[in-house]
Every structure is written in C-alpha cells, then in structure tokens.
Motif scaffolding. Structure first.
Motif, PDB file in Angstrom:
ATOM      1  N   TYR A  52       0.838  -1.197   0.000  1.00 45.73           N
ATOM      2  CA  TYR A  52       0.000   0.000   0.000  1.00 45.73           C
ATOM      3  C   TYR A  52       0.871   1.243   0.000  1.00 45.73           C
ATOM      4  O   TYR A  52       2.030   1.202   0.409  1.00 45.73           O
ATOM      5  CB  TYR A  52      -0.980   0.026   1.176  1.00 45.73           C
ATOM      6  N   ALA A  53       0.285   2.323  -0.491  1.00 46.56           N
ATOM      7  CA  ALA A  53       0.955   3.625  -0.480  1.00 46.56           C
ATOM      8  C   ALA A  53      -0.121   4.701  -0.431  1.00 46.56           C
ATOM      9  O   ALA A  53      -1.127   4.610  -1.131  1.00 46.56           O
ATOM     10  CB  ALA A  53       1.815   3.800  -1.727  1.00 46.56           C
TER      11      ALA A  53
ATOM     12  N   GLU B 276      -6.321  -7.057   7.567  1.00 46.89           N
ATOM     13  CA  GLU B 276      -7.432  -7.583   8.361  1.00 46.89           C
ATOM     14  C   GLU B 276      -8.673  -6.883   7.836  1.00 46.89           C
ATOM     15  O   GLU B 276      -8.588  -5.758   7.349  1.00 46.89           O
ATOM     16  CB  GLU B 276      -7.227  -7.233   9.838  1.00 46.89           C
ATOM     17  N   HIS B 277      -9.806  -7.527   7.930  1.00 48.42           N
ATOM     18  CA  HIS B 277     -11.028  -6.866   7.490  1.00 48.42           C
ATOM     19  C   HIS B 277     -12.209  -7.313   8.329  1.00 48.42           C
ATOM     20  O   HIS B 277     -12.196  -8.395   8.918  1.00 48.42           O
ATOM     21  CB  HIS B 277     -11.300  -7.115   6.001  1.00 48.42           C
ATOM     22  N   GLN B 278     -13.204  -6.432   8.384  1.00 52.24           N
ATOM     23  CA  GLN B 278     -14.441  -6.738   9.096  1.00 52.24           C
ATOM     24  C   GLN B 278     -15.550  -5.820   8.578  1.00 52.24           C
ATOM     25  O   GLN B 278     -15.274  -4.712   8.132  1.00 52.24           O
ATOM     26  CB  GLN B 278     -14.266  -6.582  10.598  1.00 52.24           C
TER      27      GLN B 278
ATOM     28  N   GLU C 152     -14.347  -2.635   6.502  1.00 58.56           N
ATOM     29  CA  GLU C 152     -13.168  -1.937   7.013  1.00 58.56           C
ATOM     30  C   GLU C 152     -11.953  -2.822   6.770  1.00 58.56           C
ATOM     31  O   GLU C 152     -11.938  -3.991   7.159  1.00 58.56           O
ATOM     32  CB  GLU C 152     -13.290  -1.677   8.511  1.00 58.56           C
ATOM     33  N   TYR C 153     -10.933  -2.262   6.111  1.00 59.76           N
ATOM     34  CA  TYR C 153      -9.663  -2.953   5.900  1.00 59.76           C
ATOM     35  C   TYR C 153      -8.588  -2.228   6.687  1.00 59.76           C
ATOM     36  O   TYR C 153      -8.469  -1.002   6.602  1.00 59.76           O
ATOM     37  CB  TYR C 153      -9.264  -2.951   4.427  1.00 59.76           C
ATOM     38  N   ARG C 154      -7.830  -2.974   7.435  1.00 59.68           N
ATOM     39  CA  ARG C 154      -6.683  -2.421   8.160  1.00 59.68           C
ATOM     40  C   ARG C 154      -5.445  -3.072   7.560  1.00 59.68           C
ATOM     41  O   ARG C 154      -5.263  -4.289   7.657  1.00 59.68           O
ATOM     42  CB  ARG C 154      -6.796  -2.716   9.650  1.00 59.68           C
TER      43      ARG C 154
ATOM     44  N   PRO D  45       3.067   3.704   9.086  1.00 65.58           N
ATOM     45  CA  PRO D  45       1.788   3.622   9.811  1.00 65.58           C
ATOM     46  C   PRO D  45       0.778   2.744   9.083  1.00 65.58           C
ATOM     47  O   PRO D  45       0.790   2.654   7.848  1.00 65.58           O
ATOM     48  CB  PRO D  45       1.303   5.072   9.850  1.00 65.58           C
ATOM     49  N   ALA D  46      -0.078   2.118   9.834  1.00 66.20           N
ATOM     50  CA  ALA D  46      -1.146   1.304   9.252  1.00 66.20           C
ATOM     51  C   ALA D  46      -2.069   2.215   8.442  1.00 66.20           C
ATOM     52  O   ALA D  46      -2.169   3.413   8.699  1.00 66.20           O
ATOM     53  CB  ALA D  46      -1.928   0.603  10.348  1.00 66.20           C
ATOM     54  N   LEU D  47      -2.723   1.630   7.467  1.00 70.95           N
ATOM     55  CA  LEU D  47      -3.680   2.349   6.638  1.00 70.95           C
ATOM     56  C   LEU D  47      -5.030   1.671   6.801  1.00 70.95           C
ATOM     57  O   LEU D  47      -5.146   0.459   6.627  1.00 70.95           O
ATOM     58  CB  LEU D  47      -3.246   2.312   5.167  1.00 70.95           C
ATOM     59  N   VAL D  48      -6.051   2.447   7.170  1.00 72.49           N
ATOM     60  CA  VAL D  48      -7.406   1.916   7.335  1.00 72.49           C
ATOM     61  C   VAL D  48      -8.275   2.513   6.238  1.00 72.49           C
ATOM     62  O   VAL D  48      -8.303   3.729   6.058  1.00 72.49           O
ATOM     63  CB  VAL D  48      -7.983   2.262   8.723  1.00 72.49           C
ATOM     64  N   LEU D  49      -8.944   1.637   5.501  1.00 73.11           N
ATOM     65  CA  LEU D  49      -9.886   2.063   4.468  1.00 73.11           C
ATOM     66  C   LEU D  49     -11.226   1.422   4.741  1.00 73.11           C
ATOM     67  O   LEU D  49     -11.299   0.278   5.180  1.00 73.11           O
ATOM     68  CB  LEU D  49      -9.422   1.615   3.078  1.00 73.11           C
TER      69      LEU D  49
END
Length: 156
Positions: free
Chosen positions: A76-77, A90-92, A121-123, A132-136
């Motif tokens: 990811y970027a 991870e996703h939920q 939600e994807y982390r 840093p983690a990216l949350v979408l």
C-alpha cells in the motif's frame, strides 16, 4: 471353444490397452478469486469531510484531492502513511454509524461520506518497517480513509 475365444479376446483387449500412457495429473484449477479484490486499486481522492477536531484546514485538506492511494494484495501507499511493500490485512464489516462514531462525525457529516452498505473496514499493516497502518472503509466503487480528523473520499 466359444468360452476360450471369449477369454482370448478379453485378454487381447486388455493387453492391447497397455500401450496407452498412464493418466496424467488432473488439469490445474484456477485459484479462487481473492475475496478482498475490491480493495486492490489505485484509488483517487475525490473529496473530504472535516471532523470537529481536524488538525488541518479545509483548504489544506482540499490539497489532497486527486492524489492516489494505491493498494495491491501485498502493498500500500498513501500520501499520509507512506508506502509499504510487505503488508498484511485484516477486514471486518462495518455500518456507516460505526464509521461515524469511530471518527466523531455527526449525522450531517456522515451523510456527506456517500458510503452505502455493505461497508468493509480494511486495516493494512506493514510487516517490514514502521510505516503507519492504513485503514480504508470500502463500499463498492467508493472508499474512505481518515487522517488527523479529516476523512478523505476515494473513488476507483
């Protein structure tokens, strides 16, 4: 004599097939599609919604419009998190109400997000460095990511 002829014929047929090559392995089946394939795109920032505690101005937030958030199965970027070439995810499922609460958005602001159910939600977490983690939050052709109190609207 007829019985002997039948036995000889059966034996000849059995011997006659022995020259055929053995059965090979079954043809390879294509891999099932990745259930997270909807995430893997170069997303474009198309807008933003300021939360009540945004750390940057509306004008500064608008400066991120048309920037890219690139997601692949392993990387990811983004303009906020930087880039990672070895990530896991991870996703939920999430509801719009949960997203709004997580980012302190009132009803009016959450309506501006334009996300319709189902929302996932994807982390994305980098395995190799301190990126840093990216949350979408992905909902069809639209997504959302939030940084420093600003939620950025994304489109494919």
């Amino acid at each position: 004599a007829a019985g002997l002829a039948a036995v000889l014929t059966a034996g000849a047929l059995a011997a006659g097939c022995s020259w055929l090559p053995p059965d090979g392995p079954p043809p390879a089946q294509p891999a099932p599609p990745d259930p997270d394939a909807a995430l893997f795109h170069d997303w474009k920032v198309t807008g933003h919604v300021l939360g009540p505690r945004a750390l940057i101005s509306d004008t500064d937030s608008a400066g991120f419009h048309d920037r890219s958030v690139a997601i692949t199965a392993a990387s990811y970027a983004s303009p906020w998190s930087g880039s990672c070439s070895d990530a896991h995810r991870e996703h939920q499922p999430r509801s719009l109400a949960e997203v709004a609460v997580a980012h302190d958005l009132d009803r009016e602001r959450s309506a501006q997000l334009g996300l319709a159910a189902p929302i996932v939600e994807y982390r994305l977490v980098c395995s190799t460095n301190r990126t840093p983690a990216l949350v979408l939050y992905v909902a069809g052709d639209h997504a959302l990511t939030c940084w420093s109190g600003v939620c950025y609207l994304l489109a494919r």
